[in-house]
Design an enzyme around this catalytic site. Structure first.
Site, PDB file in Angstrom:
ATOM      1  N   GLN A   1     -41.659  -6.543   8.629  1.00  0.00           N
ATOM      2  CA  GLN A   1     -42.722  -6.760   7.649  1.00  0.00           C
ATOM      3  C   GLN A   1     -42.167  -6.794   6.231  1.00  0.00           C
ATOM      4  O   GLN A   1     -42.710  -7.482   5.363  1.00  0.00           O
ATOM      5  CB  GLN A   1     -43.790  -5.657   7.761  1.00  0.00           C
TER       6      GLN A   1
ATOM      7  N   ARG B   1     -55.898  -1.223  18.141  1.00  0.00           N
ATOM      8  CA  ARG B   1     -54.747  -0.654  17.391  1.00  0.00           C
ATOM      9  C   ARG B   1     -55.009   0.837  17.232  1.00  0.00           C
ATOM     10  O   ARG B   1     -55.571   1.272  16.221  1.00  0.00           O
ATOM     11  CB  ARG B   1     -54.652  -1.332  16.011  1.00  0.00           C
TER      12      ARG B   1
ATOM     13  N   ASP C   1     -50.671   4.887   7.624  1.00  0.00           N
ATOM     14  CA  ASP C   1     -51.661   4.448   8.604  1.00  0.00           C
ATOM     15  C   ASP C   1     -52.643   5.561   8.950  1.00  0.00           C
ATOM     16  O   ASP C   1     -53.737   5.293   9.462  1.00  0.00           O
ATOM     17  CB  ASP C   1     -50.974   3.959   9.878  1.00  0.00           C
TER      18      ASP C   1
ATOM     19  N   ASN D   1     -46.849   6.603   9.446  1.00  0.00           N
ATOM     20  CA  ASN D   1     -46.654   5.290   8.836  1.00  0.00           C
ATOM     21  C   ASN D   1     -45.644   4.526   9.683  1.00  0.00           C
ATOM     22  O   ASN D   1     -45.094   5.052  10.653  1.00  0.00           O
ATOM     23  CB  ASN D   1     -46.171   5.443   7.385  1.00  0.00           C
TER      24      ASN D   1
ATOM     25  N   ARG E   1     -52.486  -7.599  10.229  1.00  0.00           N
ATOM     26  CA  ARG E   1     -51.912  -6.265  10.293  1.00  0.00           C
ATOM     27  C   ARG E   1     -52.137  -5.580   8.939  1.00  0.00           C
ATOM     28  O   ARG E   1     -52.650  -6.177   8.012  1.00  0.00           O
ATOM     29  CB  ARG E   1     -50.431  -6.327  10.647  1.00  0.00           C
ATOM     30  N   GLY E   2     -51.699  -4.303   8.863  1.00  0.00           N
ATOM     31  CA  GLY E   2     -51.936  -3.520   7.662  1.00  0.00           C
ATOM     32  C   GLY E   2     -53.219  -2.757   7.891  1.00  0.00           C
ATOM     33  O   GLY E   2     -54.282  -3.353   8.115  1.00  0.00           O
ATOM     34  N   ALA E   3     -53.123  -1.416   7.847  1.00  0.00           N
ATOM     35  CA  ALA E   3     -54.263  -0.591   8.246  1.00  0.00           C
ATOM     36  C   ALA E   3     -55.570  -0.976   7.539  1.00  0.00           C
ATOM     37  O   ALA E   3     -56.586  -1.214   8.211  1.00  0.00           O
ATOM     38  CB  ALA E   3     -53.918   0.886   8.040  1.00  0.00           C
TER      39      ALA E   3
END
Lengths: 342, 342
Positions: free
Chosen positions: B182, B86, B223, B233, B49-51
């Site tokens: 997160q 995503r 994001d 975000n 995860r994490g853009a």
């Protein structure tokens, strides 16, 4: 002890029992509180919670203690211990002090009076608040303020329930209310039981719903109200208030008169209880055993309550004895209630 | 495939592996992604995860697919599928489109270029942001924006790490970031590893800390950024922004240029992904098996992101290529970056 049964507390075959709220919504488990020490433990562990209900439960526990033959000295000692079990809940002090102020032979009768009064107070709040909700409104609420927080039908939730019962089509957005999830576990359970349409959200989602025009009003309860209208309530309330203010959404506090602390001029004087870090490190209620999802020994801040200044209560204060707006509170309406009492 | 190792992704013995972020902080478990289908599953399940990291991971996955002998037709098919895994993560589209725009024999080389570039972008953000943090500051952050969200040292967290490394005494308040935690699981883990002092809080507690003067600045990631500076975000960001605005606390967004969606004029055009109700009904990550604490079938709203309008970004936008304040953004600074690119 005379039999009675509410959603959250009952006397049955001379036994005082409370529903264990840490086990809801999965299991309806009643705990017998045969001694004030058990009640103190239940209050500390949040098996019984909700400011008005704690007051009623403490009073009935002391009544039972007296009926079982406790001396006046022991009664006073347990009364003092009960008052310390949840320091922010002014209703608890108020209920116990009332028992301490009457003659020893009237303790039991007074405890039952407090119970009956709580039921009547909920009816009063519902009556004074119901006209504030319009047909078609979506309402945000925080924590649990229903029949699990009082012996009656609730504080903020009483208004919502009354609006629903009067035929208004309403929808309730329920903040899950981390860390103890009173919204996610208890308010959802109560609304489901009453067939009131609701949507559960995480606390951080309310702001976006407000921006999207999906929330018309906020109704929530209080654990302590200062004379200037500042109030303490479940942690997260202040964030809701700031967001409602930013989005110009009316924000209402619903509470019985017993929530007013007449010795407290403003919110700065309200002490804030800090609780066990484990509650924030993971989840400790609504699960079979505590779970930690953060690193071990993660440093944590865990205040049980926050304080919201009166200026953010843009809707008003719904008490059992009437509705007050900010102007009235500023002019000293709450102080006047004390003069009426004394 | 050339070997390398970051906090969150690595190539070892010709195997592409990602650290399974759903198992952190309890276990450091590496998942071998031998086929794009495994990577798609890992993205959907938030193992990766994490853009920015998603973009790098998708690119490397396609590179490996090509190296293992995939045809150009198969490559294009998997590229299209990866882009859909995503939908809000613009970096993902950007990385995959880059691979699609080069000649087929340069896909692997380009994927490694994207990896190296991500590491450099993080350095750029840290460099442009570090002077915004003063000695003694306490900083609020939301979600995870560190080495688990990028291949480099992070976006918002890179600035915080750099400030700490430069000897400034800072403290970080970490929003747990419901529903996927997160902050509670990942940011705490990263800060702990780096010995940066932090305090974990529930999302709803930040407002009270702001009121108490305990937070000087807010730093978080994004994001997707629209041309007018509005940005999407992690859900909860908008609530933080409103609270920071109310308390006059500077609010900074930190992101690489690849986060800018040059086809998106403003925040209203950003699609918001809704996720599985089970995430809000209980907890689905950081636990050995999903737990539900709400009533069964509780109705739920679960948006993955929210959109914050540019007006609330009172601090500014920290990009890898420089710092921009609201006035500059209003005058079209982001649009100009596109002209530089093309």
């Amino acid at each position: 002890m005379q039999n009675f049964e509410c959603l959250s507390i009952r006397v049955k075959h001379n036994e005082l029992q409370i529903i264990d709220q840490t086990k809801l919504p999965h299991e309806e488990h009643w705990v017998t509180c045969s001694h004030p020490d058990i009640m103190i433990d239940a209050i500390k562990k949040l098996k019984v919670r909700g400011a008005p209900l704690i007051g009623v439960a403490a009073a009935l526990s002391l009544a039972q203690f007296v009926e079982s033959g406790a001396s006046q000295v022991d009664f006073k000692e347990k009364a003092a211990e009960l008052k310390k079990s949840r320091p922010t809940a002014v209703n608890l002090m108020w209920a116990v002090d009332r028992l301490l102020s009457v003659s020893f032979d009237r303790v039991i009768q007074t405890a039952y009076f407090i119970l009956e009064e709580d039921i009547a107070l909920c009816e009063g709040m519902a009556t004074h608040g119901v006209s504030l909700i319009q047909d078609g409104d979506s309402i945000l609420t925080h924590c649990n303020t229903g029949g699990l927080a009082t012996a009656g039908i609730g504080t903020a939730l009483s208004v919502i329930i009354k609006a629903h019962q009067s035929g208004k089509k309403i929808h309730v957005y329920v903040d899950e209310t981390r860390p103890l999830l009173q919204g996610g576990r208890l308010t959802t359970w109560e609304l489901g039981k009453r067939n009131i349409p609701y949507t559960l959200i995480c606390d951080s989602m309310a702001a976006q719903l407000m921006r999207d025009g999906k929330i018309q009003k906020v109704f929530l309860g209080s654990d302590r109200i200062a004379l200037n209208g500042d109030f303490a309530n479940k942690i997260g309330t202040y964030s809701v208030a700031v967001n409602a203010y930013h989005h110009k959404i009316p924000f209402y506090v619903v509470a019985p008169r017993s929530t007013i602390d007449f010795s407290c001029e403003n919110g700065n004087q309200i002490p804030i209880e800090e609780r066990d870090p484990a509650e924030v490190q993971g989840v400790t209620v609504g699960v079979t055993h505590p779970i930690r999802w953060s690193p071990q020994n993660a440093s944590v801040y865990n205040p049980a309550f926050d304080v919201t200044p009166a200026q953010l209560v843009t809707g008003g204060w719904v008490l059992d004895c009437g509705f007050f707006n900010f102007e009235q509170i500023k002019e000293g309406s709450l102080r006047e209630l004390n003069q009426l009492n004394s």
